[in-house]
Design a protein around this motif. Sequence first.
Motif, PDB file in Angstrom:
ATOM      1  N   ASN A   1      25.225  37.427 -28.743  1.00 53.02           N
ATOM      2  CA  ASN A   1      25.572  36.113 -28.461  1.00 53.02           C
ATOM      3  C   ASN A   1      24.378  35.301 -29.014  1.00 53.02           C
ATOM      4  O   ASN A   1      24.318  34.100 -29.612  1.00 53.02           O
ATOM      5  CB  ASN A   1      25.455  35.805 -26.801  1.00 53.02           C
ATOM      6  CG  ASN A   1      26.946  36.410 -26.365  1.00 53.02           C
ATOM      7  OD1 ASN A   1      27.855  36.417 -27.004  1.00 53.02           O
ATOM      8  ND2 ASN A   1      26.838  37.019 -25.191  1.00 53.02           N
ATOM      9  N   LEU A   2      23.060  35.800 -28.995  1.00 48.33           N
ATOM     10  CA  LEU A   2      21.811  35.210 -29.411  1.00 48.33           C
ATOM     11  C   LEU A   2      22.037  34.663 -30.858  1.00 48.33           C
ATOM     12  O   LEU A   2      21.577  33.908 -31.516  1.00 48.33           O
ATOM     13  CB  LEU A   2      20.752  36.005 -29.027  1.00 48.33           C
ATOM     14  CG  LEU A   2      19.296  35.445 -29.611  1.00 48.33           C
ATOM     15  CD1 LEU A   2      19.227  33.954 -28.883  1.00 48.33           C
ATOM     16  CD2 LEU A   2      18.319  36.223 -29.204  1.00 48.33           C
ATOM     17  N   LYS A   3      22.496  35.886 -31.411  1.00 55.87           N
ATOM     18  CA  LYS A   3      22.638  35.719 -32.941  1.00 55.87           C
ATOM     19  C   LYS A   3      23.574  34.709 -33.614  1.00 55.87           C
ATOM     20  O   LYS A   3      23.531  33.874 -34.593  1.00 55.87           O
ATOM     21  CB  LYS A   3      23.117  37.194 -33.442  1.00 55.87           C
ATOM     22  CG  LYS A   3      23.491  37.158 -35.023  1.00 55.87           C
ATOM     23  CD  LYS A   3      23.844  38.499 -35.481  1.00 55.87           C
ATOM     24  CE  LYS A   3      23.852  38.605 -37.258  1.00 55.87           C
ATOM     25  NZ  LYS A   3      24.559  39.849 -37.595  1.00 55.87           N
ATOM     26  N   ASN A   4      24.749  34.557 -32.599  1.00 53.90           N
ATOM     27  CA  ASN A   4      25.794  33.361 -32.727  1.00 53.90           C
ATOM     28  C   ASN A   4      25.167  32.131 -32.775  1.00 53.90           C
ATOM     29  O   ASN A   4      25.416  31.373 -33.503  1.00 53.90           O
ATOM     30  CB  ASN A   4      27.002  33.909 -32.139  1.00 53.90           C
ATOM     31  CG  ASN A   4      27.958  34.872 -32.395  1.00 53.90           C
ATOM     32  OD1 ASN A   4      27.833  35.196 -33.447  1.00 53.90           O
ATOM     33  ND2 ASN A   4      28.654  35.450 -31.387  1.00 53.90           N
ATOM     34  N   GLU A   5      24.234  32.098 -31.759  1.00 56.45           N
ATOM     35  CA  GLU A   5      23.660  30.849 -31.285  1.00 56.45           C
ATOM     36  C   GLU A   5      22.765  30.551 -32.699  1.00 56.45           C
ATOM     37  O   GLU A   5      22.460  29.227 -32.627  1.00 56.45           O
ATOM     38  CB  GLU A   5      22.986  30.662 -30.014  1.00 56.45           C
ATOM     39  CG  GLU A   5      23.716  31.012 -28.831  1.00 56.45           C
ATOM     40  CD  GLU A   5      24.614  29.603 -28.681  1.00 56.45           C
ATOM     41  OE1 GLU A   5      24.149  28.612 -28.881  1.00 56.45           O
ATOM     42  OE2 GLU A   5      25.629  29.663 -28.114  1.00 56.45           O
ATOM     43  N   LEU A   6      22.006  31.320 -32.887  1.00 51.03           N
ATOM     44  CA  LEU A   6      21.028  31.136 -34.079  1.00 51.03           C
ATOM     45  C   LEU A   6      21.741  30.758 -35.316  1.00 51.03           C
ATOM     46  O   LEU A   6      21.358  29.705 -35.984  1.00 51.03           O
ATOM     47  CB  LEU A   6      20.239  32.340 -34.368  1.00 51.03           C
ATOM     48  CG  LEU A   6      19.114  32.339 -35.267  1.00 51.03           C
ATOM     49  CD1 LEU A   6      18.182  31.326 -35.146  1.00 51.03           C
ATOM     50  CD2 LEU A   6      18.519  33.640 -35.591  1.00 51.03           C
ATOM     51  N   ASN A   7      23.067  31.447 -35.676  1.00 54.82           N
ATOM     52  CA  ASN A   7      23.679  31.051 -36.717  1.00 54.82           C
ATOM     53  C   ASN A   7      24.352  29.418 -36.727  1.00 54.82           C
ATOM     54  O   ASN A   7      24.312  28.682 -37.678  1.00 54.82           O
ATOM     55  CB  ASN A   7      24.961  31.914 -36.976  1.00 54.82           C
ATOM     56  CG  ASN A   7      24.377  33.416 -37.502  1.00 54.82           C
ATOM     57  OD1 ASN A   7      23.539  33.310 -38.163  1.00 54.82           O
ATOM     58  ND2 ASN A   7      25.300  34.338 -37.253  1.00 54.82           N
ATOM     59  N   LYS A   8      24.712  28.929 -35.416  1.00 53.22           N
ATOM     60  CA  LYS A   8      25.112  27.819 -35.297  1.00 53.22           C
ATOM     61  C   LYS A   8      24.051  26.783 -35.353  1.00 53.22           C
ATOM     62  O   LYS A   8      24.117  25.694 -36.133  1.00 53.22           O
ATOM     63  CB  LYS A   8      25.723  27.537 -33.754  1.00 53.22           C
ATOM     64  CG  LYS A   8      27.193  28.418 -33.672  1.00 53.22           C
ATOM     65  CD  LYS A   8      27.637  28.391 -32.148  1.00 53.22           C
ATOM     66  CE  LYS A   8      29.054  28.935 -31.917  1.00 53.22           C
ATOM     67  NZ  LYS A   8      29.445  28.714 -30.677  1.00 53.22           N
ATOM     68  N   LEU A   9      23.078  27.200 -35.057  1.00 54.62           N
ATOM     69  CA  LEU A   9      21.890  26.152 -35.225  1.00 54.62           C
ATOM     70  C   LEU A   9      21.393  26.115 -36.617  1.00 54.62           C
ATOM     71  O   LEU A   9      21.081  24.730 -36.969  1.00 54.62           O
ATOM     72  CB  LEU A   9      20.606  26.789 -34.405  1.00 54.62           C
ATOM     73  CG  LEU A   9      19.172  25.871 -34.230  1.00 54.62           C
ATOM     74  CD1 LEU A   9      19.406  24.582 -33.805  1.00 54.62           C
ATOM     75  CD2 LEU A   9      18.126  26.764 -33.651  1.00 54.62           C
TER      76      LEU A   9
END
Length: 387
Positions: A4-12
């Motif tokens: 989840n954190l990785k996905n959030e980082l990619n979105k950012l």
Amino acid sequence: MDENLKNELNKLVESIAKRSKEVQALDEKLKKYQDDNSSALGALQTKVDDLTVRLNRPQGGNVLPKKGNIGSILRSFTGGKEVYVTRDATAATTTSHQLLVLPQFLAEIIRQENATTFVRQLFNFSTVSTPDIRGRIGSGLTVSHVGEGQTRAKTENSTFTEVKPSWSNVYTYPEVTVELLQDDSYDLESWYITEVGTGFGLATEQDILVGAGTGNACKGLFKQETATTADGQREVTKFQAVASAKAGVVTFDDLKKLVGSLRYAYRAGASFLINHDLFVTLTTLKDANGNYLMQKSVSEAEPGTLLGYPVYDSEYVPAISTTAKTMPLAFGNFKRAAIGYDRPQISIIRDDLTNKGFVGFYTAKRFGFMIKDTSALKFLSVDKTAS
């Protein structure tokens, strides 16, 4: 790393990249907007400069070709290819010595006229494409008093008299040697502007002030018709002549009477225009307290003052005479009283045949003059010197 954190980082990261592209696009738009506006402002400034030249207010920049790139007009002076120059480039031909100077060149000549005479400061000048100009001088509307409930009768309308400008045709014909024209070190451009501008300036001053109205000379200010009656009592095409108190003499009281004869509405922007010899005399005139009436200007570029009003003098204004009544002095708002006109072309003929070894430049110009408001100016009428 947590999914989840990785996905959030990619979105950012994607959001930052997207924002970066948007900022870049906005930056490009801003740059294009600045470039477009810079071009538009440049085009607008060019139009303003052109209008400035055409309105005979030639402060719009350097309008002459630089030395070394003199242009077709001056190349023809030095014996180059014959040209015919007009505002319309499609009218070019190579079959005539006759030239029409570009408006920019006319503006430079007018600059030299301004350095030669004050006339363009005293009167407004307008550039016109036709001599068929018609003006109107009229009497004002009748205004009546009325009480509450009283009948309002129809008042009298203004009556108008048509006036037209009279025109002067003037020329100058300077010559130079062929050898001088062949000398590249000689500043032909400055020579031409100085000679023609000075000559035309003096001719303009003479005709605008005392032109006879005949023989290709306009009817000058001091040749206009006058009457002794006050405003509203004389013909609207005639100026008022105020009589001096003594024969052959202009006194302090005459000057005060002349100023007082001009209505208050015209005194703003009013000036004196005086014969040169009388001007010299008035510089020594004192009031009852021994103070000189004529006050020097704090700047060489500005005229002195008399009773608080600017003073201009000219050798063309009539002098006090021993044989006849004269008007050696005028006071009023000259810009409202009359207007000068310029035609937009100056014709030039290069003549290298009449006088062998010399080249003459026949240069001609046309200008006009017309009265506008005879209530805006008063003349002082001085009787002939007592014998």
